[in-house]
Design an enzyme around this catalytic site. Structure first.
Site, mmCIF file in Angstrom:
data_model
loop_
_atom_site.group_PDB
_atom_site.id
_atom_site.type_symbol
_atom_site.label_atom_id
_atom_site.label_comp_id
_atom_site.label_asym_id
_atom_site.label_seq_id
_atom_site.Cartn_x
_atom_site.Cartn_y
_atom_site.Cartn_z
ATOM 1 C CG ASP A 1 4.274 6.199 -0.957
ATOM 2 O OD1 ASP A 1 4.495 5.879 0.214
ATOM 3 O OD2 ASP A 1 5.122 6.167 -1.876
HETATM 4 N N1 URA Z 1 7.216 1.963 -2.786
HETATM 5 C C1 URA Z 1 6.894 3.261 -2.856
HETATM 6 O O1 URA Z 1 7.719 4.096 -3.204
HETATM 7 N N2 URA Z 1 5.647 3.612 -2.521
HETATM 8 C C2 URA Z 1 4.699 2.739 -2.132
HETATM 9 O O2 URA Z 1 3.579 3.135 -1.851
HETATM 10 C C3 URA Z 1 5.063 1.382 -2.070
HETATM 11 C C4 URA Z 1 6.322 1.024 -2.396
#
Ligand code: URA
Length: 240
Positions: free
Chosen positions: A109
């Site tokens: 993310d």
């Molecule tokens: N889980 C999440 O919530 N975000 C990420 O970027 C990776 C795993």
């Protein structure tokens, strides 16, 4: 372009993975190898692999393409797509002057930091992400509030997000830190925003999320925004 013979034929054959150097010598002496359409049986023959065509019993013999594998410590605020219609910074802008175009293996993310692998090897990327291989991913997570033993057990057993239970997870090093808690969680799947959704589902929104290991490959002390090349041995750790 003029020929620049730089490598002995038997060495070239071995580098291409056709045979060991000794076996390659046998293949040459038995007349199985041609260069530019001419059978070569002379042992000291040197060639220019950039310009000359080598065949083994008519089959093209080529050097395996060398791929590039990078481990980046992704900072917060960067997207892992190759372009962004909203104009947000993209991770590949942090990787300059490689001479090859690498892409991220999987996603993190925009607000997540930590270990991100980039490569120009589509085959390996596919292997890493394929459900039959999917590696463990380990995250250090800071969440709101104190997390009870009961909730940790719940998260470890599997919790419903988006209408489907998560696979078993492992949580370690859970420590209270003022009004928040810091934990280390290892998950096997790679569902979208999985860690955030898991903690949200038990009432502990994520404040900060960092991936600290991909398979057995650890991020270590690589500074945020920096990257380094990965060796073949390290790549194997990703798949463990
Ligand atoms: N889980 C999440 O919530 N975000 C990420 O970027 C990776 C795993």
């Amino acid at each position: 372009m003029a020929l620049n013979p730089t490598i002995r034929l038997q060495k070239y054959l071995a580098e291409c993975g056709l045979a060991s150097r000794r076996k390659a010598e046998l293949l040459i002496s038995e007349g199985s190898i041609s260069v530019d359409g001419k059978i070569i049986t002379e042992m000291g023959y040197k060639l220019d692999p950039e310009l000359q065509i080598v065949r083994y019993r008519g089959e093209l013999v080529r050097r395996k393409k060398k791929h590039t594998y990078i481990l980046l410590n992704k900072p917060r605020g960067y997207v892992t797509t190759m372009s962004d219609p909203q104009g947000r910074p993209i991770v590949t802008s942090l990787i300059k002057d490689l001479g090859v175009r690498v892409f991220p293996v999987g996603r993190l993310d925009i607000d997540t930091e930590g270990a991100l692998i980039l490569t120009d090897d589509g085959e390996l990327a596919h292997k890493i992400l394929h459900p039959s291989h999917e590696s463990n991913k380990t995250y250090e997570v800071l969440v709101k509030g104190p997390v009870s033993r009961g909730k940790i057990k719940k998260l470890e057993r599997g919790i419903e997000i988006d209408g489907r239970s998560t696979w078993p997870a492992k949580i370690s090093k859970a420590v209270k830190q003022g009004p928040a808690s810091r934990l280390v969680i290892t998950i096997h799947e790679g569902r979208k925003r999985q860690v955030r959704k898991m903690f949200e589902a038990v009432g502990h929104p994520v404040i900060n999320l960092k991936r600290i290991a991909y398979g057995q490959l650890r991020l270590g002390s690589l500074p945020s925004g920096s990257y380094r090349y990965l060796s073949r041995e390290e790549l194997k750790k990703v798949l463990l």
